[in-house]
Design a protein around this motif. Structure first.
Motif, PDB file in Angstrom:
ATOM      1  N   GLY A 244      -2.664  33.772  55.555  1.00  0.00           N
ATOM      2  CA  GLY A 244      -2.829  34.343  54.217  1.00  0.00           C
ATOM      3  C   GLY A 244      -3.869  35.441  54.203  1.00  0.00           C
TER       4      GLY A 244
ATOM      5  N   ARG B 242      -0.371  26.760  59.750  1.00  0.00           N
ATOM      6  CA  ARG B 242      -0.027  27.397  58.470  1.00  0.00           C
ATOM      7  C   ARG B 242       1.211  26.769  57.845  1.00  0.00           C
ATOM      8  NH1 ARG B 242      -4.419  29.692  56.819  1.00  0.00           N
ATOM      9  NH2 ARG B 242      -5.484  30.324  58.719  1.00  0.00           N
TER      10      ARG B 242
ATOM     11  N   ARG C 156       4.945  28.444  52.184  1.00  0.00           N
ATOM     12  CA  ARG C 156       5.817  27.877  51.151  1.00  0.00           C
ATOM     13  C   ARG C 156       6.643  28.997  50.541  1.00  0.00           C
ATOM     14  NH1 ARG C 156       4.444  27.398  45.775  1.00  0.00           N
ATOM     15  NH2 ARG C 156       5.924  26.143  44.620  1.00  0.00           N
TER      16      ARG C 156
ATOM     17  N   GLU D 129       4.194  32.065  50.457  1.00  0.00           N
ATOM     18  CA  GLU D 129       2.739  32.037  50.333  1.00  0.00           C
ATOM     19  C   GLU D 129       2.174  31.124  51.412  1.00  0.00           C
ATOM     20  OE1 GLU D 129       1.054  30.092  46.999  1.00  0.00           O
ATOM     21  OE2 GLU D 129       2.390  28.375  47.086  1.00  0.00           O
ATOM     22  N   ASP D 130       0.981  31.458  51.875  1.00  0.00           N
ATOM     23  CA  ASP D 130       0.276  30.570  52.802  1.00  0.00           C
ATOM     24  C   ASP D 130      -0.377  29.488  51.938  1.00  0.00           C
ATOM     25  OD1 ASP D 130      -1.407  29.252  54.466  1.00  0.00           O
ATOM     26  OD2 ASP D 130      -2.520  31.010  55.146  1.00  0.00           O
TER      27      ASP D 130
ATOM     28  N   LEU E 149      -4.104  25.715  52.712  1.00  0.00           N
ATOM     29  CA  LEU E 149      -5.336  25.201  52.120  1.00  0.00           C
ATOM     30  C   LEU E 149      -5.042  24.355  50.895  1.00  0.00           C
ATOM     31  CD1 LEU E 149      -7.761  28.260  52.244  1.00  0.00           C
ATOM     32  CD2 LEU E 149      -8.140  26.046  53.293  1.00  0.00           C
ATOM     33  N   ARG E 150      -4.222  24.909  50.032  1.00  0.00           N
ATOM     34  CA  ARG E 150      -3.982  24.273  48.737  1.00  0.00           C
ATOM     35  C   ARG E 150      -3.315  22.910  48.887  1.00  0.00           C
ATOM     36  NH1 ARG E 150      -0.113  25.410  45.259  1.00  0.00           N
ATOM     37  NH2 ARG E 150       0.513  27.308  46.312  1.00  0.00           N
TER      38      ARG E 150
ATOM     39  N   VAL F  51      -4.945  22.055  56.222  1.00  0.00           N
ATOM     40  CA  VAL F  51      -5.831  22.698  57.185  1.00  0.00           C
ATOM     41  C   VAL F  51      -6.678  21.656  57.892  1.00  0.00           C
ATOM     42  CG1 VAL F  51      -7.850  24.191  57.370  1.00  0.00           C
ATOM     43  CG2 VAL F  51      -5.871  24.940  56.069  1.00  0.00           C
ATOM     44  N   SER F  52      -7.022  20.630  57.148  1.00  0.00           N
ATOM     45  CA  SER F  52      -7.895  19.589  57.671  1.00  0.00           C
ATOM     46  C   SER F  52      -7.412  19.084  59.029  1.00  0.00           C
ATOM     47  CB  SER F  52      -7.917  18.423  56.671  1.00  0.00           C
ATOM     48  OG  SER F  52      -8.595  17.344  57.249  1.00  0.00           O
TER      49      SER F  52
ATOM     50  N   LYS G 157       1.101  16.981  48.030  1.00  0.00           N
ATOM     51  CA  LYS G 157      -0.197  17.103  48.675  1.00  0.00           C
ATOM     52  C   LYS G 157      -0.123  16.345  49.988  1.00  0.00           C
ATOM     53  CE  LYS G 157      -4.631  18.341  47.974  1.00  0.00           C
ATOM     54  NZ  LYS G 157      -5.063  19.669  47.599  1.00  0.00           N
TER      55      LYS G 157
END
Lengths: 587, 343
Positions: free
Chosen positions: A319, A353, A356, A364-365, A368-369, A373-374, A438
């Motif tokens: 992103g 990555r 979506r 979109e990357d 994170l959302r 990434v964790s 999520k």
């Protein structure tokens, strides 16, 4: 005073008793219910040896640090003998000798699966092969209804035709050997719509064994530099290739005419490739994960003429615009919007990555959302795939990890060569238009064996025991194969598994078709893709978790030629074969 | 030969395009930490074993390694012990930590606080633009990215210090423009971004190639060319010198010598040496022009001819160069500067 003391003592006893009960409950909870709340528990059990898979990968490290020594470890699942059980092909590496040859033959392995138990059939299958095996892919090349095999090797690649009974014959001069010695991955699909599968072959870097560069790395705090594998940045990229099927067991190179040369594919450092009809326009597209060069999204203009649109679509880079070390690709509709989303594994100090899909050509990357990434920032990611492990309708994700530098710990304290695999559990939130998903990284709850550190590469999902859930398989470099049987708690949950058999455009494999399933819980969409992961091929059957739904309201197949077929009489908790125009053949 | 940092011969548009590889790590006056995975440079080694429980407490390192929740917790503690006038950086870091966890509305609040406290810090505005992008307010995100980029350019001009990763901001701006359906504007930004990336990657690759093949004149010449494209002129000249020691007839290296000298400008040396320099460059240009098959040699010779007021000859070289390398936009640009037809 004495009464008060007694009360205190009683209170203390009560507290200790309660505490021990709570503690016991906690322990139980961790063992049996790794997922939170009312989520069913996802669990896997390592069974490779028990099930007869006796394979130790050998990367053939010579101490000369040739890059290919750290890049292999793929696999391919195929129903070689047509009995409904998925068999496993495993390419093998070996040391390069002083004359720049790979001297040993017959090292690859082919395990036939009978009812979930494997036996080594390498010799009788004819798949022992020669050279240095990196990976493999599967397709019905000659349209005879069985699965043929393409083996990616360092040097020339090899095509094997299947006689339908699990006996394979190498096709010499098939035209699919590849122009560069270092292919990244491959996938079969019908690009020109003639009903015969073609091949997309990614090429990694230009590599000359005799003039291979030597690289060294000194520890950050100073000290003796040590030899290391030269990374991709040291090499020139190579040109991806597309081969069209001549319908006689041979192929022709169509790269120049395809327009791929005009895109980034002429000098990319390509690894994983995924084929599917991403934009739903009845032709086969390709998404390619690239290592330090931009990822590539080739949209087919209908007849194997491609337009490369990754940068403007938002899937070329992170992103933030960083070209990352793309290795493997997973795909699936994670948010139930009937659009295909991509997940790309990357190098350490980057992160994997999740792209979506917002529209058919804008992504979109969302890494994170969505909480993905964790755990990935210090890992080097490779094979990956989406599966509904607990049949609760949402798509979970597995990721294989392992560094490329076997001595990384000596000069980079934060990194380890042997890393653990990750597992992200999906958690649907909200509903209708407000539905979102999520992800939580839950490998800690999957037990020590799943988290056992190694330098993993290939990772696939397969229902090897035909019990309706997806099992996982990982190849660690220089170690024994790991097969994880899915033993998740699936009480009250149902599934549907579908093998598509095409006709005409798309070929018998039906790569590019889509399946739309409606049940009380809502609509799910799956794509018949080819390739994906890293140097590997997973079980090609379409798999749905149905949650508590016990009835299929509607099942539609969108075939690659635009035909929409509604399939009736669909049983749940079954694996069915659906042939184009003929509905369910058996279950 | 001595040079000064004078790029007067390069058109402004071109200068921006080629200035990226001057980029060095910018330590902004406020000392903002690295934020999330979108940051570029690989991190230095630290004592945080990835497979063990995280014991690190430095928020910068926690953020770099993606431990956003731990970073948030740590930062909230730091707020309690840090006087308000010194909390600007904490707000920036907290915004990054929240953003990393997908807590967009909370991240937005913190980023806005950071931008109020550091109204001249382009990196803070970039983060605000990013979070605004993720909140799907693309119009505002475009405005903020443009503001951040302009601030960064102004900062570069004022301090002669480059802002690292500025081209990545252009990529992010492009993505916001695409969301607004402004594909043409987006493509312009993407083109700049793509060129910067190519230059950086070429330099990186060729630096390694020359390290393991130090006697390879062709590699040195290509390295010199990449460095020139990145406007690392002293380094490019050094690479040319190495190349010409190995292969005195290397056309590409001769061309790069001319181009580097012209990019530096005659003002870099005393007036009395101008004629000598021109003669020297003419010798290099002649070497570069041999066989008329090296596009960069034609560019170099054309630009030198222009300097020597031989416009006709310059145009001839630019046209020939464009025939050989039609994708290279420099020939068209220099034809424009020479007042010729731009096909």
């Amino acid at each position: 005073m004495r009464a008060s003391g007694l009360r205190c003592f009683q209170a203390l006893l009560l507290f200790l008793l309660s505490w021990s009960l709570i503690s016991c409950d906690k322990d139980k909870e961790i063992k049996s219910t790794p997922a939170k709340g009312s989520q069913p528990g996802i669990a896997f059990k390592e069974v490779a040896k028990i099930k007869g898979l006796d394979f130790n990968h050998d990367r053939g490290a010579t101490g000369k640090y040739h890059l290919f020594e750290t890049m292999g470890g793929g696999m391919a699942w195929l129903d070689g003998d047509g009995d409904g059980d998925y068999d496993l092909f495993l390419p093998q590496g070996q040391p390069l000798d002083d004359t720049f040859k790979f001297p040993r033959a017959g090292l690859n392995r082919y395990f036939r699966n009978d009812g979930g138990v494997f036996t080594d059939q390498t010799t009788s299958s004819g798949l022992g092969g020669s050279g240095y095996g990196l990976g493999a892919t599967v397709g019905d090349v000659d349209n005879d209804g069985d699965s043929d095999l393409y083996v990616i090797r360092f040097g020339k690649n090899a095509l094997y035709l299947n006689d339908g009974k699990g006996k394979f014959t190498q096709v010499l001069d098939s035209g699919l050997e590849g122009s560069a010695p270092f292919s990244g991955s491959a996938a079969f699909g019908d690009f020109d719509g003639d009903g015969w599968v073609d091949l997309f072959l990614t090429q990694y870097v230009e590599y000359d064994l005799r003039q291979a560069p030597k690289c060294q790395q000194a520890p950050a705090g100073g000290g003796q530099a040590v030899p290391i594998y030269c990374g991709p940045i040291t090499f020139k990229g190579a040109r991806d290739q597309i081969f069209l099927n001549n319908r006689d067991g041979t192929f022709r190179d169509f790269t120049e005419e395809s327009g791929m040369v005009l895109g980034g594919g002429s000098s990319s450092k390509s690894l994983g490739v995924l084929l599917g009809d991403f934009d739903h326009d009845q032709d086969l597209d390709a998404y390619v994960a690239c290592d330090t060069t931009p990822n590539l999204l080739y949209l087919n203009q209908g007849t194997a003429i491609f337009k490369e649109v990754a940068l403007e679509s938002g899937v070329a880079a992170s992103g933030g615009g960083l070209y990352e070390g793309g290795m493997g690709i997973a795909s699936g509709d994670i948010d139930f919007d009937q659009r295909l989303d991509f997940y790309v594994t990357n190098f350490a100090d980057e992160s994997n990555r999740l792209y979506r899909s917002l529209t058919p050509d804008i992504f979109e990357d969302a890494s994170l959302r969505l909480g993905m990434v964790s755990g990935t920032k210090t890992m080097v990611g490779w094979g990956t795939g989406f599966v509904d492990a607990d049949l609760d309708r949402d798509l979970d994700l597995y990721v294989a990890n392992g560094h490329i530098y076997d001595n990384v710990g000596s000069w980079e304290e934060r990194q380890k060569y042997e890393q653990r695999n990750l597992f992200f559990r999906a958690d649907i939130q909200g509903g209708g238009e407000n539905l979102s998903v999520k992800y939580s990284e839950v490998s800690a709850s999957l037990g020590a064996e799943y988290r056992r550190p190694a330098s993993y590469r290939g990772a696939t999902d397969v229902d090897f025991d035909n019990d309706g859930d997806r099992d996982l398989c990982f190849i660690p470099l220089d170690q024994e194969i790991r097969l994880f049987e899915n033993v998740s708690d699936r009480s009250g949950r149902h599934f549907l598994q579908i093998l598509l058999v095409g006709e005409g455009r798309g070929g018998k494999d039906a790569v590019g078709a889509r399946v739309e399933l409606k049940t009380q819980g809502g609509t799910q969409m799956r794509w018949r893709t080819s390739g994906g992961g890293y140097l590997s091929q997973s079980d090609p059957r379409i798999h749905f978790g149905l949650g508590a739904d016990q009835k299929v309201d509607s099942l539609k197949i969108y075939w690659l030629d635009g035909t929409v077929e509604e399939v009736t009489g669909v049983p749940v908790d079954s694996t069915i074969k659906v042939q184009k125009g003929r509905g369910i053949l058996n279950h | 030969m001595s040079f000064v940092n004078d790029l007067t011969l390069i058109p402004r548009k071109h200068m921006i395009r080629h200035s990226v590889s001057f980029l060095l790590i910018l330590i902004l006056s406020s000392g903002c930490g690295k934020d999330d995975s979108r940051q570029v440079p690989p991190a230095p080694p630290q004592n945080t074993a990835p497979q063990n429980p995280v014991t690190e407490t430095n928020p910068d390192i926690l953020l770099r390694d993606g431990h956003y929740e731990l970073a948030e917790n740590r930062l909230r503690l730091l707020f309690k012990v840090t006087p308000p006038e010194k909390q600007a950086k904490l707000h920036y870091q907290l915004a990054s930590a929240l953003h990393g966890q997908g807590k967009i509305p909370e991240a937005l609040v913190e980023a806005k606080k950071a931008s109020t406290l550091q109204p001249r810090n382009p990196e803070v505005f970039r983060l605000l633009a990013l979070i605004t992008f993720d909140s799907k307010d693309y119009q505002e995100s475009v405005r903020l990215f443009r503001q951040a980029i302009q601030m960064a350019i102004d900062f570069q001009k004022a301090t002669q210090k480059p802002v690292i990763g500025l081209h990545f901001w252009r990529y992010q701006l492009a993505q916001a423009l695409i969301r607004l359906g402004k594909k043409e504007e987006a493509n312009k930004e993407l083109e700049l971004y793509r060129e910067h990336q190519e230059v950086i990657q070429s330099i990186d690759r060729l630096e390694r190639t020359t390290a393991y093949r130090p006697k390879d004149a062709t590699a040195w010449a290509e390295y010199a060319q990449a460095l020139w494209r990145g406007q690392k002129l002293p380094e490019a000249m050094a690479a040319c010198r190495t190349c010409l020691k190995l292969d005195p007839m290397n056309k590409l290296a001769h061309a790069v010598v001319v181009l580097c000298s012209l990019d530096r400008g005659l003002d870099a040396i005393p007036q009395s040496q101008h004629e000598a320099l021109k003669r020297n460059l003419a010798l290099h240009a002649n070497q570069a022009l041999a066989d008329l098959d090296e596009p960069l040699g034609l560019l170099a010779a054309g630009r030198l001819a222009l300097l020597l007021n031989d416009r006709e000859r310059a145009l001839k070289y630019f046209e020939k160069g464009q025939d050989l390398d039609p994708k290279n936009s420099l020939f068209a640009e220099w034809q424009d500067r020479a007042g010729g037809q731009n096909p």
